[in-house]
Design a protein around this motif. Structure first.
Motif: not given
Length: 334
Positions: A171-178, A194-203, A307-312
């Motif tokens: 997965p991809v985890a982002t830093h969205a500043h502030l 990349l599928a949205p469910d493999r992405i975490s939008i940060g902060h 998020l880490l594995t793609g599996a519940d």
């Protein structure tokens, strides 16, 4: 979850761990060893001298809350120290996931300047395949941007992250500043396939915009409320309001909670909120607002593991645990 299928595994700094072994909560965005100091003051640092205190905090949380896993999002250009993560994990008994990627532009190392997306992708794939000092990353992040749209170098880094994620399944985890720029990050990453469910939008707890949170969650991305306890950026009262709004909108399966400890003064041993602020302060307030045990488990274990594995990983299987004991700050026991 199909009991006949092999259990998903999380790539940790000490090797793969079956999700079935991770029965307690997860902190999905933390730092255990980093150096963001650009002024010489040494504030934005978690150095070797802080490692014993970091390990002690995690060990206390393992005993107190059952903490199973920490996702450590210190990447290239942030003072990453894979060997320190191994030592902290072994000393605390808490599994740790390491990261690869690049932070936002002010912290880009020289290698980013002038590099193509293809070259940056190759760097990530090499780290994910071969490891870094013997440690294999289990996530790409925290890949950053600042402002409402990424700069040119930030866009290249994000595109490389998406391509590496597609090639490896990470997965991809982002830093969205502030908290800003999440929609642009998601659009850029998904344009790469990349599928949205493999992405975490940060902060996102730093952005007082429930509409933006709903938009991102409706597209399938994870919404990271990951600076819990950083009151000088945003009050926990506002964070709770934003989280409840997202939950009320039906997006409980897309929320992540963490504290983003990124300075040594945030440590519990130095009088800061510590890695345990989420459990000792914020979650009691969430429970008081009506959250039950199943929802807390979803937010603090199932979502980050999915998020880490793609599996519940499925509902929590209760295990008898000793009654948790409070852990005073060091000065309280003197």
């Amino acid at each position: 979850m199909d009991s006949s299928a092999p259990a998903a595994r999380v790539t940790t700094v000490t090797g793969p761990v079956p999700v079935t072994d991770l029965t307690g909560p997860v902190l999905p965005h933390e730092h255990l060893a980093l150096d963001l100091d650009r002024t010489g003051e040494g504030a934005a640092v978690l150095a070797a001298r802080h490692a014993p205190a970091v390990a002690a905090e995690l060990a206390a949380l393992r005993e107190e809350t059952g903490l199973s896993l920490v996702t450590e999002l210190t990447c290239r250009g942030m003072g990453r120290d894979p060997a320190a993560l191994v030592r902290i994990s072994r000393a605390s008994g808490v599994a740790v996931v390491a990261a690869t990627g690049w932070y936002y532009e002010p912290f880009h190392p020289p290698e980013v300047n002038g590099s193509t997306v293809e070259r940056l992708t190759d760097v990530l794939l090499t780290e994910i395949t071969d490891g870094v000092d013997g440690v294999v990353p289990g996530i790409i992040g925290e890949v950053g941007s600042h402002g409402d749209t990424p700069t040119g170098p930030e866009a290249r880094v994000l595109r490389a992250a998406a391509r590496a994620a597609l090639a490896t399944g990470l997965p991809v985890a982002t830093h969205a500043h502030l908290g800003r720029g999440g929609p642009a990050q998601l659009a850029l990453l998904t344009r790469e396939g990349l599928a949205p469910d493999r992405i975490s939008i940060g902060h996102q707890d730093l952005l007082d915009s429930p509409a933006t949170h709903r938009e991102l969650a409706a597209e399938g991305a994870y919404i990271a409320f990951d600076t819990v306890g950083k009151e000088h950026y945003q009050s926990d009262t506002v964070r709770l309001r934003l989280l409840l709004a997202l939950l009320d909108a039906g997006h409980a399966e897309r929320a992540l909670l963490s504290c983003d400890i990124s300075r040594h003064r945030y440590l519990w041993s130095e009088g800061g909120p510590g890695y345990g602020h989420l459990f000792r302060s914020f979650l009691p307030r969430l429970r008081a607002a009506g959250a039950g045990a199943d929802l807390i488990d979803l937010l603090t274990r199932r979502n980050p593991l999915r998020l880490l594995t793609g599996a519940d990983p499925g509902p929590r299987r209760p295990r008898p645990r000793p009654h948790p004991r409070p852990h005073p700050r060091p000065e309280d026991s003197r």
